[in-house]
Design a protein around this motif. Structure first.
Motif, PDB file in Angstrom:
ATOM      1  N   THR A   1       0.888  -1.123   0.089  1.00 34.43           N
ATOM      2  CA  THR A   1      -0.088   0.038   0.005  1.00 34.43           C
ATOM      3  C   THR A   1       1.004   1.127   0.214  1.00 34.43           C
ATOM      4  O   THR A   1       1.703   1.259   0.496  1.00 34.43           O
ATOM      5  CB  THR A   1      -1.040   0.065   1.223  1.00 34.43           C
ATOM      6  OG1 THR A   1      -0.159  -0.051   2.478  1.00 34.43           O
ATOM      7  CG2 THR A   1      -1.728  -1.029   1.183  1.00 34.43           C
ATOM      8  N   PHE A   2       0.326   2.192  -0.788  1.00 33.13           N
ATOM      9  CA  PHE A   2       1.148   3.447  -0.750  1.00 33.13           C
ATOM     10  C   PHE A   2       0.086   4.657  -0.518  1.00 33.13           C
ATOM     11  O   PHE A   2      -1.164   4.549  -0.738  1.00 33.13           O
ATOM     12  CB  PHE A   2       1.523   3.955  -2.082  1.00 33.13           C
ATOM     13  CG  PHE A   2       2.545   2.786  -2.772  1.00 33.13           C
ATOM     14  CD1 PHE A   2       4.063   3.171  -2.431  1.00 33.13           C
ATOM     15  CD2 PHE A   2       2.087   1.737  -3.165  1.00 33.13           C
ATOM     16  CE1 PHE A   2       4.635   1.955  -2.977  1.00 33.13           C
ATOM     17  CE2 PHE A   2       2.892   0.734  -3.774  1.00 33.13           C
ATOM     18  CZ  PHE A   2       4.109   0.950  -3.987  1.00 33.13           C
ATOM     19  N   SER A   3       0.591   5.454   0.476  1.00 32.23           N
ATOM     20  CA  SER A   3      -0.319   6.498   1.165  1.00 32.23           C
ATOM     21  C   SER A   3       0.223   7.780   1.190  1.00 32.23           C
ATOM     22  O   SER A   3       1.525   7.778   1.393  1.00 32.23           O
ATOM     23  CB  SER A   3      -0.973   6.127   2.644  1.00 32.23           C
ATOM     24  OG  SER A   3       0.194   6.011   3.438  1.00 32.23           O
ATOM     25  N   SER A   4      -0.450   8.879   0.915  1.00 34.13           N
ATOM     26  CA  SER A   4      -0.059  10.152   1.134  1.00 34.13           C
ATOM     27  C   SER A   4      -0.905  11.018   1.962  1.00 34.13           C
ATOM     28  O   SER A   4      -2.072  11.187   1.581  1.00 34.13           O
ATOM     29  CB  SER A   4       0.408  10.771  -0.239  1.00 34.13           C
ATOM     30  OG  SER A   4       0.699  11.987  -0.217  1.00 34.13           O
ATOM     31  N   GLY A   5      -0.340  11.972   2.976  1.00 34.20           N
ATOM     32  CA  GLY A   5      -1.300  12.858   3.733  1.00 34.20           C
ATOM     33  C   GLY A   5      -2.368  12.196   4.367  1.00 34.20           C
ATOM     34  O   GLY A   5      -3.279  12.651   4.638  1.00 34.20           O
ATOM     35  N   GLY A   6      -2.152  10.690   4.793  1.00 34.01           N
ATOM     36  CA  GLY A   6      -3.194   9.985   5.368  1.00 34.01           C
ATOM     37  C   GLY A   6      -3.985   9.370   4.482  1.00 34.01           C
ATOM     38  O   GLY A   6      -5.061   8.465   5.013  1.00 34.01           O
ATOM     39  N   SER A   7      -4.159   9.609   3.318  1.00 34.40           N
ATOM     40  CA  SER A   7      -5.171   8.846   2.241  1.00 34.40           C
ATOM     41  C   SER A   7      -4.165   7.797   1.363  1.00 34.40           C
ATOM     42  O   SER A   7      -3.018   8.182   1.034  1.00 34.40           O
ATOM     43  CB  SER A   7      -5.636   9.927   1.373  1.00 34.40           C
ATOM     44  OG  SER A   7      -6.291  10.945   2.002  1.00 34.40           O
TER      45      SER A   7
END
Length: 267
Positions: free
Chosen positions: A79-85
């Protein structure tokens, strides 16, 4: 009597040996682990990476390379997430002892959803004095040509594709231009120095429209073997390498021939 005693003793030794064999559990070697690297190709974002719910990298900036992550062979959810999303979730299947690059990057349309392309790091030994170079197109750019010392060696490479060459260890000038055109320069020129016995992977990432084109360079040991004649290996997932018999390859395949230098930025 002497013979009878010998037979009795031998039988006792065999029985003890058999008992020992049955009482010891056979040891089974664990399968060799797989190794993965993450290339973060989304400009302007900090990305966290998780595998099977476990964080393995945090705050990866655009155009950066993660440390090696060792995993058991088999299927894993990345999984990849950025800014909590969550940005992307993908299942990957890894072979025992394999080495792979997981590249999170933009599609051709920079406004599209990010994609993940998985590349196998084949660290097969190369002839002495040579190095393996792989160029991967993972930028928001239509099919493009990669020029080395001003000559097109990787032609019409589309987003997500890669091609490989085995070249003399040296420093080369590399740039990327639209397929079939001399300009505008999409990336570079960059100085790429390749060392003998290494696998050099160059990932073009970013978006020229936002001036975020960058090159991520990864160098892995491959080892050298024999003296070997100059060789050209045009493998990969697509595109076309320049003709193997073309005189344009002479500066690469024959170090004594005149050739301009080449460069590449640190990852």
């Amino acid at each position: 009597m002497s013979r009878g005693r010998t037979v009795t003793v031998a039988a006792g030794v065999l029985a003890a040996a058999a008992s020992s064999l049955w009482s010891v559990s056979p040891s089974v070697a664990a399968p060799e682990r797989a190794r993965v690297f993450v290339v973060q190709g989304l400009p302007g974002r900090l990305v966290d990476v998780g595998v099977d719910g476990r964080p393995v990298a945090t705050g990866l900036a655009g155009a950066s390379l993660s440390r090696a992550v060792e995993l058991e062979p088999g299927a894993h959810t990345v999984t990849f997430s950025s800014g909590g999303s969550e940005v992307l979730r993908r299942s990957v299947d890894l072979r025992a002892g394999s080495s792979s690059d997981l590249v999170l990057h933009l599609p051709v349309d920079p406004s599209g959803s990010p994609v993940l392309t998985v590349y196998d790091n084949t660290t097969k030994a190369v002839p002495r004095g040579k190095a393996s170079v792989t160029v991967a197109h993972t930028a928001a750019v239509p099919p493009a040509d990669v020029r080395v010392n001003g000559k097109v060696l990787f032609a019409n490479i589309a987003n997500g594709e890669a091609l490989n060459l085995v070249v003399p260890a040296d420093t080369y000038t590399v740039d990327i231009v639209p397929s079939g055109a001399d300009s505008p320069t999409v990336l570079g020129p960059l100085d790429l120095t390749v060392k003998e016995g290494s696998l050099n992977r160059v990932f073009a990432v970013g978006d020229p429209q936002s001036s975020t084109m960058r090159a991520v360079v990864q160098v892995l040991p491959a080892g050298s073997t024999g003296s070997g004649a100059p060789d050209l290996v045009d493998t990969g997932t697509g595109g076309q390498a320049a003709a193997r018999t073309s005189p344009l390859l002479e500066p690469l395949l024959h170090p004594g021939a005149p050739a301009a230098p080449v460069t590449t930025p640190a990852p």
